[in-house]
Design an enzyme around this catalytic site. Structure first.
Site, PDB file in Angstrom:
ATOM      1  N   HIS A  70       7.863   4.718   5.874  1.00 61.63           N
ATOM      2  CA  HIS A  70       6.550   5.371   5.915  1.00 61.63           C
ATOM      3  C   HIS A  70       5.873   5.173   7.265  1.00 61.63           C
ATOM      4  O   HIS A  70       4.671   5.384   7.392  1.00 61.63           O
ATOM      5  CB  HIS A  70       5.645   4.842   4.797  1.00 61.63           C
ATOM      6  CG  HIS A  70       6.288   4.873   3.448  1.00 61.63           C
ATOM      7  ND1 HIS A  70       6.971   3.791   2.924  1.00 61.63           N
ATOM      8  CD2 HIS A  70       6.422   5.878   2.532  1.00 61.63           C
ATOM      9  CE1 HIS A  70       7.464   4.099   1.749  1.00 61.63           C
ATOM     10  NE2 HIS A  70       7.153   5.363   1.484  1.00 61.63           N
TER      11      HIS A  70
HETATM   12  S1  FES Z   1       6.354   1.564   5.749  1.00 62.68           S
HETATM   13 FE1  FES Z   1       6.583   1.843   3.650  1.00 62.68          FE
HETATM   14  S2  FES Z   1       8.156   0.470   3.209  1.00 62.68           S
HETATM   15 FE2  FES Z   1       7.862   0.181   5.268  1.00 62.68          FE
END
Ligand code: FES
Length: 240
Positions: free
Chosen positions: A205
């Site tokens: 993410h």
């Molecule tokens: S940014 Fe979501 S798991 Fe690493």
């Protein structure tokens, strides 16, 4: 032959009562002559029963029958205290042994404990590189930092950080950063030497960590976790 009436003066109470009962049976009209005390209510003394001698089992202080038991109460009380105290000590020691054995049976065995630690040879990791090890089922990052990285991380203003922590709080030796390779957002494994801050980047993410493992950008809320470790020598570190 003497009549019953002639001999009644010499009879025992039991025989007299028996005689009255027989009379009442022979002459039903004479039932009013039965005595109030039934023969079964008479008890005879048995003087031939031997009373056991418990002298061998009695304490010396109470052997004298003419001595009041209160006179020997001090000695007997002391004995009772000694017995009670000794029993209590033995009981407490036994309970402690049982409890400690029970608790230790639930702790990890030696082979499991051995697996819970990992020794890392630091000379195998070149400066500026990060190596990943498997430790307790998780990735473990060991990073050999350059002088430039150390200076950059130490100069960061911690008031700008989401999870404020100075670089010195996260390392024992500035050259070595040791963190768990688990993103604090949802648990992905970040990529080393990547991202906007040159430390670690989580592609799941888009979380960016710096070269101290601190979160700088993206959804992750916390810095990468620093496990317990100690340096066994300049070249060896033990994690766990
Ligand atoms: S940014 Fe979501 S798991 Fe690493």
């Amino acid at each position: 032959m003497m009549s019953i009436a002639a001999r009644s003066g010499a009879l025992s109470p039991y025989m007299q009562a028996t005689k009255q009962t027989v009379k009442s049976l022979v002459s039903p009209g004479a039932q009013h002559l039965v005595p109030a005390a039934a023969p079964g209510g008479i008890r005879l003394a048995h003087t031939d029963i031997k009373i056991p001698d418990f002298t061998d089992y009695r304490r010396p202080e109470v052997l004298n029958p003419n001595k009041s038991s209160q006179e020997s109460s001090e000695e007997r009380r002391l004995f009772s205290y000694l017995v009670t105290g000794a029993t209590t000590v033995v009981g407490v020691y036994t309970a402690k042994t049982v409890v400690s054995q029970f608790v230790s049976s639930m702790s990890a065995s030696a082979d499991v404990l051995a697996l819970s630690k990992i020794e890392v040879k630091l000379s195998d990791i070149p400066e500026g590189k990060n190596m990943t090890f498997k430790w307790r089922g998780k990735p473990l990052f060991v990073r050999h930092r350059t002088e430039k990285e150390i200076a950059a991380e130490e100069a960061v203003n911690i008031s700008e950080l989401r999870d404020p922590q100075h670089d010195k709080e996260r390392v024992q030796n500035p050259s070595w950063v040791i963190v768990l390779g688990v993103c604090t957002h949802l648990g992905c494994v970040p990529i080393a030497n990547a991202g906007d801050y040159g430390g670690y980047y989580c592609p799941c993410h888009g979380s960016h960590y710096d070269a101290s493992g601190r979160i700088r950008k993206g959804p992750a809320p916390l810095n990468l976790e620093v496990p317990y470790y100690e340096f066994l020598s300049e070249d060896t570190v033990m994690v766990g």
